[in-house]
Design an enzyme around this catalytic site. Structure first.
Site, mmCIF file in Angstrom:
data_model
loop_
_atom_site.group_PDB
_atom_site.id
_atom_site.type_symbol
_atom_site.label_atom_id
_atom_site.label_comp_id
_atom_site.label_asym_id
_atom_site.label_seq_id
_atom_site.Cartn_x
_atom_site.Cartn_y
_atom_site.Cartn_z
ATOM 1 N N LYS A 145 -52.401 -44.108 -29.525
ATOM 2 C CA LYS A 145 -52.112 -43.123 -28.467
ATOM 3 C C LYS A 145 -52.080 -41.701 -29.039
ATOM 4 O O LYS A 145 -52.652 -40.773 -28.464
ATOM 5 C CB LYS A 145 -50.766 -43.505 -27.853
ATOM 6 N N ASN A 175 -41.424 -42.064 -21.974
ATOM 7 C CA ASN A 175 -42.791 -42.497 -22.284
ATOM 8 C C ASN A 175 -43.760 -41.324 -22.167
ATOM 9 O O ASN A 175 -43.641 -40.511 -21.260
ATOM 10 C CB ASN A 175 -43.274 -43.567 -21.305
ATOM 11 N N CYS A 201 -47.768 -46.177 -30.968
ATOM 12 C CA CYS A 201 -48.065 -44.749 -31.148
ATOM 13 C C CYS A 201 -49.356 -44.387 -31.877
ATOM 14 O O CYS A 201 -49.985 -43.391 -31.511
ATOM 15 C CB CYS A 201 -46.895 -44.078 -31.831
ATOM 16 N N ALA A 226 -50.010 -35.145 -36.586
ATOM 17 C CA ALA A 226 -50.711 -35.171 -37.882
ATOM 18 C C ALA A 226 -50.167 -36.295 -38.760
ATOM 19 O O ALA A 226 -50.940 -37.032 -39.383
ATOM 20 C CB ALA A 226 -50.557 -33.821 -38.580
HETATM 21 P P1 NAD Z 1 -39.864 -46.714 -24.493
HETATM 22 O O1 NAD Z 1 -40.833 -47.100 -23.461
HETATM 23 O O2 NAD Z 1 -39.204 -47.780 -25.303
HETATM 24 O O3 NAD Z 1 -38.674 -45.865 -23.816
HETATM 25 C C1 NAD Z 1 -38.868 -44.842 -22.895
HETATM 26 C C2 NAD Z 1 -37.791 -44.973 -21.820
HETATM 27 O O4 NAD Z 1 -37.826 -43.817 -20.977
HETATM 28 C C3 NAD Z 1 -37.982 -46.174 -20.895
HETATM 29 O O5 NAD Z 1 -36.840 -47.015 -20.978
HETATM 30 C C4 NAD Z 1 -38.135 -45.560 -19.487
HETATM 31 O O6 NAD Z 1 -37.557 -46.339 -18.464
HETATM 32 C C5 NAD Z 1 -37.441 -44.229 -19.670
HETATM 33 N N1 NAD Z 1 -37.844 -43.184 -18.719
HETATM 34 C C6 NAD Z 1 -39.092 -42.785 -18.387
HETATM 35 N N2 NAD Z 1 -39.049 -41.754 -17.515
HETATM 36 C C7 NAD Z 1 -37.736 -41.485 -17.304
HETATM 37 C C8 NAD Z 1 -37.037 -40.519 -16.517
HETATM 38 N N3 NAD Z 1 -37.709 -39.611 -15.799
HETATM 39 N N4 NAD Z 1 -35.694 -40.547 -16.521
HETATM 40 C C9 NAD Z 1 -35.003 -41.451 -17.244
HETATM 41 N N5 NAD Z 1 -35.608 -42.382 -18.020
HETATM 42 C C10 NAD Z 1 -36.958 -42.399 -18.061
HETATM 43 O O7 NAD Z 1 -40.587 -45.667 -25.441
HETATM 44 P P2 NAD Z 1 -40.226 -45.302 -26.963
HETATM 45 O O8 NAD Z 1 -40.907 -46.240 -27.890
HETATM 46 O O9 NAD Z 1 -38.767 -45.096 -27.088
HETATM 47 O O10 NAD Z 1 -41.001 -43.922 -27.098
HETATM 48 C C11 NAD Z 1 -40.528 -42.759 -26.472
HETATM 49 C C12 NAD Z 1 -41.282 -41.586 -27.056
HETATM 50 O O11 NAD Z 1 -41.026 -41.496 -28.463
HETATM 51 C C13 NAD Z 1 -42.797 -41.654 -26.909
HETATM 52 O O12 NAD Z 1 -43.281 -40.358 -26.701
HETATM 53 C C14 NAD Z 1 -43.254 -42.152 -28.277
HETATM 54 O O13 NAD Z 1 -44.549 -41.688 -28.570
HETATM 55 C C15 NAD Z 1 -42.249 -41.510 -29.196
HETATM 56 N N6 NAD Z 1 -42.007 -42.230 -30.466
HETATM 57 C C16 NAD Z 1 -41.892 -43.587 -30.490
HETATM 58 C C17 NAD Z 1 -41.615 -44.229 -31.700
HETATM 59 C C18 NAD Z 1 -41.464 -45.724 -31.766
HETATM 60 O O14 NAD Z 1 -41.346 -46.246 -32.864
HETATM 61 N N7 NAD Z 1 -41.438 -46.444 -30.681
HETATM 62 C C19 NAD Z 1 -41.415 -43.487 -32.865
HETATM 63 C C20 NAD Z 1 -41.534 -42.103 -32.801
HETATM 64 C C21 NAD Z 1 -41.831 -41.486 -31.587
HETATM 65 C C1 UGA Z 2 -45.279 -45.598 -37.052
HETATM 66 C C2 UGA Z 2 -44.938 -44.595 -38.165
HETATM 67 O O1 UGA Z 2 -44.820 -45.310 -39.398
HETATM 68 C C3 UGA Z 2 -43.622 -43.872 -37.863
HETATM 69 O O2 UGA Z 2 -43.385 -42.875 -38.860
HETATM 70 C C4 UGA Z 2 -43.735 -43.203 -36.492
HETATM 71 O O3 UGA Z 2 -42.508 -42.574 -36.153
HETATM 72 C C5 UGA Z 2 -44.071 -44.248 -35.442
HETATM 73 O O4 UGA Z 2 -45.317 -44.907 -35.806
HETATM 74 C C6 UGA Z 2 -44.301 -43.673 -34.079
HETATM 75 O O5 UGA Z 2 -44.575 -42.495 -33.937
HETATM 76 O O6 UGA Z 2 -44.223 -44.496 -33.171
HETATM 77 P P1 UGA Z 2 -44.487 -48.041 -36.402
HETATM 78 O O7 UGA Z 2 -45.667 -48.013 -35.506
HETATM 79 O O8 UGA Z 2 -43.180 -48.453 -35.854
HETATM 80 O O9 UGA Z 2 -44.264 -46.589 -37.045
HETATM 81 O O10 UGA Z 2 -44.773 -49.012 -37.636
HETATM 82 P P2 UGA Z 2 -45.640 -48.893 -38.983
HETATM 83 O O11 UGA Z 2 -44.858 -49.467 -40.073
HETATM 84 O O12 UGA Z 2 -46.158 -47.536 -39.184
HETATM 85 O O13 UGA Z 2 -46.853 -49.869 -38.683
HETATM 86 C C7 UGA Z 2 -47.853 -49.570 -37.735
HETATM 87 C C8 UGA Z 2 -48.958 -50.601 -37.808
HETATM 88 O O14 UGA Z 2 -49.705 -50.468 -39.003
HETATM 89 C C9 UGA Z 2 -48.455 -52.045 -37.789
HETATM 90 O O15 UGA Z 2 -49.299 -52.838 -36.990
HETATM 91 C C10 UGA Z 2 -48.538 -52.463 -39.242
HETATM 92 O O16 UGA Z 2 -48.658 -53.846 -39.419
HETATM 93 C C11 UGA Z 2 -49.785 -51.717 -39.682
HETATM 94 N N1 UGA Z 2 -49.849 -51.475 -41.132
HETATM 95 C C12 UGA Z 2 -48.906 -50.712 -41.742
HETATM 96 C C13 UGA Z 2 -50.902 -51.995 -41.857
HETATM 97 O O17 UGA Z 2 -51.787 -52.676 -41.304
HETATM 98 N N2 UGA Z 2 -50.976 -51.746 -43.199
HETATM 99 C C14 UGA Z 2 -50.041 -50.985 -43.847
HETATM 100 O O18 UGA Z 2 -50.171 -50.790 -45.082
HETATM 101 C C15 UGA Z 2 -48.981 -50.456 -43.092
#
Ligand code: NAD
Ligand code: UGA
Length: 480
Positions: free
Chosen positions: A275, A87, A272, A218
């Site tokens: 954040k 996280n 994301c 970005a």
């Molecule tokens: P998440 O909360 O689902 O998973 C993070 C995990 O890390 C948790 O299970 C937590 O218990 C574990 N953790 C935290 N500190 C730890 C430690 N010191 N040792 C071992 N485990 C530990 O989060 P996520 O959605 O997988 O996101 C992770 C990262 O990826 C974030 O930086 C997020 O911004 C990025 N990201 C998320 C998405 C997405 O779609 N969710 C997409 C692209 C990037």
């Molecule tokens: C988004 C990006 O699409 C991923 O490329 C990225 O890796 C990820 O964030 C991340 O860094 O966590 P995600 O948040 O899983 O992915 O889902 P999206 O499909 O992007 O939707 C995000 C939000 O925008 C949702 O609430 C969706 O309903 C809304 N949305 C999306 C709209 O309101 N209108 C649209 O046309 C598209």
């Protein structure tokens, strides 16, 4: 055999590593986490996250070259490549509170890697982090290294939830940033070789570290900006009689703009976008670029405006009060095909309605009562911490019930809000729903999923985001 370990078994770590294991049978992949509950769930029949296609991939590899474990130190010590996908929440206290990324979990993972490592390692930033984080991580690792070499790479993840498996199997691009030194280039090559098992090499982009880190922030900022742009237009459409779907279609036909990500909605959610933009805003401010910071901040302001506007529209349409009225909320997840509720617009909309004393009956096919109660009672940003470290609310939110089907949710309701675009909401028996509701019966469609004309013929008063307004609604302007 190459060994990979991923610290963090979440939405990114789990699916990403499962796909690497699937495509690279010659690589041993271990996913580790401090949360025992998460790891137990990965090792059970009910995975901790709902993601189409994920179960099949995990089943194919688990027990062969994919494992999930809480023995973080052992697997880190044994690995050649360590991904860190923990996280990176928004700070809630101290310097940069409300904007800057909190790197506590990242830093503790880096210190642990340095502690337990007995051989050279490539450490990969998979979490989304501020630009220059790699420099800080490098310092932590090298100052504690006992002569071991660490190469840091940035390999941000672009998957979207709900389509994670297909995004991972067929990515638009894989981005790898590294130092422009001989060791840095060697590390980039090692990681490129992993992805080259299934990703065409021309889609694997290699850059310097800072470009890779910044490109992730970005990309999310650009995507969110498109949604705020179309949502800003939706308000103008409602004021002028234009239809936002027609406007978006006409605008998106320009090949320079393109049709994707132009669906007007009640607002974007997800873990994301907000954040990462706040993080970007903070970085701009720290680099003496207040105008650039203000530009990106506006994307979030419009998103907040859209949610407030939606709540105000509901309240003003229903005679300026929803006090004591049953409102059915259909959909709570931040988008369809996921059970994820992090930063879902449903939280702000529900809180807005509860603030006006409505009684909510909520139905989402993938989100349970516990989760909804936690979300509605948690403070802003508290959700983005490992589950066992999240503050628990002692009491549940009154006036909210969570039910398991749309018909129960809507029975005797005065109004319906659609907050997630689940396919099943398109084909409900709206005549039956209308018959069982209080009159006048309202539908507020925050995702433009229902056939508004058909519902109007049944007798509903319908509000669809960005669409020409019913006469009823025209007379009751929603002032945000
Ligand atoms: P998440 O909360 O689902 O998973 C993070 C995990 O890390 C948790 O299970 C937590 O218990 C574990 N953790 C935290 N500190 C730890 C430690 N010191 N040792 C071992 N485990 C530990 O989060 P996520 O959605 O997988 O996101 C992770 C990262 O990826 C974030 O930086 C997020 O911004 C990025 N990201 C998320 C998405 C997405 O779609 N969710 C997409 C692209 C990037
Ligand atoms: C988004 C990006 O699409 C991923 O490329 C990225 O890796 C990820 O964030 C991340 O860094 O966590 P995600 O948040 O899983 O992915 O889902 P999206 O499909 O992007 O939707 C995000 C939000 O925008 C949702 O609430 C969706 O309903 C809304 N949305 C999306 C709209 O309101 N209108 C649209 O046309 C598209």
């Amino acid at each position: 055999m190459v060994k990979i370990c991923c610290i963090g078994a979440g939405y990114v770590g789990g699916p990403t590593m499962a796909v690497i294991a699937l495509k690279c049978p010659n690589i041993q992949v271990a996913v580790v986490d401090i949360s025992t509950a998460r790891i137990n769930a990965w090792n059970s029949d009910t995975l901790p996250i709902y993601e189409p296609g994920l179960d099949e991939v995990v089943k194919k590899c688990q027990g062969k070259n994919l494992s999930f474990s809480t023995d973080v130190e052992k697997h880190v010590a044994e690995s050649d490549i360590v991904f860190v996908s923990v996280n990176t929440p928004t700070k809630t206290q101290g310097l940069g509170a409300g904007k800057a990324a909190d790197l506590t979990y990242w830093e503790s993972a880096a210190r642990m890697i340095a502690d337990v490592a007995k051989s050279n390692k490539i450490v990969v930033e998979k979490s989304t982090v501020p630009v220059k984080t790699a420099e800080a991580i490098e310092k932590i690792l090298t100052h504690n290294s006992k002569g071991i070499n660490f190469s840091i790479l940035s390999n941000p993840e672009f998957l979207a939830e709900g389509t994670a498996i297909s995004d991972l199997l067929n990515p638009d691009r894989v981005l790898i940033g590294g130092r422009e030194t001989p060791e840095g280039k060697k590390a980039i090559e090692a990681l490129r070789d992993v992805y080259a098992h299934w990703v065409p090499v021309d889609r694997i982009l290699c850059t310097n570290l800072w470009s890779a880190e910044l490109s992730k922030l970005a990309a999310n900022a650009f995507l969110a900006q498109r949604i705020s742009s179309v949502n800003a237009m939706s308000a103008l459409c409602e004021a002028t009689g234009a239809d936002v779907s027609q406007v978006a279609h006409a605008v998106g036909k320009d090949t320079r703009i393109g049709p994707k990500f132009l669906n007007a909605s009640v607002g974007f959610g997800g873990s994301c976008f907000q954040k990462d933009i706040l993080n970007l805003v903070y970085i701009c401010e720290c680099n003496g670029l207040p105008e650039v910071a203000t530009y990106w901040k506006q994307v979030i302001k419009v998103n907040d405006y859209q949610k407030t506007r939606f709540v105000n529209r509901i309240v003003s349409s229903m005679f300026n009060t929803v006090s004591g009225k049953k409102i059915a909320v259909l959909g709570f997840a931040f988008k369809k095909d996921t059970g994820d509720t992090r930063e879902t617009p449903a939280i702000d909309v529900c809180k807005g309605l509860i603030g006006d004393k409505a009684k909510l009956s909520i139905y989402d096919p993938q989100v349970n009562q516990d989760q909804i109660q936690r979300d509605l009672s948690m403070k802003k940003f508290d959700w983005d911490h490992p589950v066992h470290l999240q503050p628990m609310s002692p009491t549940s939110v009154k006036d909210v019930s969570v039910v398991w089907d749309a018909y129960t949710a809507t029975k005797d309701a005065h109004g319906i809000c659609i907050l997630t675009e689940w396919d099943e909401f398109k084909n409900l028996d709206y005549q039956k729903i209308f018959n069982d509701m209080q009159k006048p019966a309202f539908v507020f469609d925050g995702r433009n999923v229902v056939d508004a004309e058909k519902l109007r013929k049944i007798g509903f008063i319908v509000y669809s985001i960005g669409k020409p307004l019913d006469d009823w609604l025209k007379d009751m302007p929603a002032v945000a």
